[in-house]
Design a protein around this motif. Structure first.
Motif: not given
Length: 155
Positions: A4-13, A15-18, A127-136
């Motif tokens: 389940l995703v709290d999508a209003d503030a979820c970064p697009v990147v 969502k794409d991973m999900l 700000p959301f960073s590329p490293q944040d995306g990798k960690t997620f």
């Protein structure tokens, strides 16, 4: 198990991973938001639009969550409520909320709210960073490897 995703503030990147993970792991992903969300066509992905209003999306996620689900949110009160339902909670930066750390996070959130209410500029999240995306992505992959059995795989 569902995600389940709290999508209003979820970064697009994220969502794409999900979306990719839903297809790969054949797990249901539901995005909940106050606005219409366009999602890729998939039997594993759906979106739920809730009416505008304070915590409407959060309340719907809590209603839908069951033990063993994964909730994606950066919202600390929502994380606490999802943990109370037995869900596991991951923020979009790849940090886990847990029974052990949620009270500290709730307290820190309250302190920051009080500082802002008194006029102190507390800044905001980085700000959301590329490293944040990798960690997620890493945390999501590990979770799915432990909790999702694809049809036809051995138990």
């Amino acid at each position: 198990m569902q995600i389940l995703v709290d999508a209003d503030a979820c970064p697009v990147v994220v969502k794409d991973m999900l979306y990719r993970a839903a297809q790969r792991a054949e797990v249901n992903v539901t995005l909940v938001a106050n606005q219409f969300l366009r999602t890729p066509p998939s039997r594993f992905i759906k979106s739920v639009q809730v009416p505008s209003g304070f915590d409407a999306a959060d309340n719907r996620i809590v209603e839908m969550a069951t033990e063993g689900d994964l909730v994606i949110t950066a919202d600390i009160p929502l994380a606490a409520a999802a943990l109370d339902k037995g869900a596991q909670v991951l923020d979009p930066r790849g940090t886990w909320f847990s029974r052990e750390n949620i009270q500290e996070r709730l307290t820190m959130r309250e302190v920051m709210d009080q500082l802002r209410a008194s006029g102190i500029d507390t800044g905001g999240p980085a700000p959301f960073s590329p490293q944040d995306g990798k960690t997620f992505a890493g945390q999501l992959d590990r979770f799915l490897a432990r909790h999702v059995r694809k049809p036809g795989s051995e138990a």
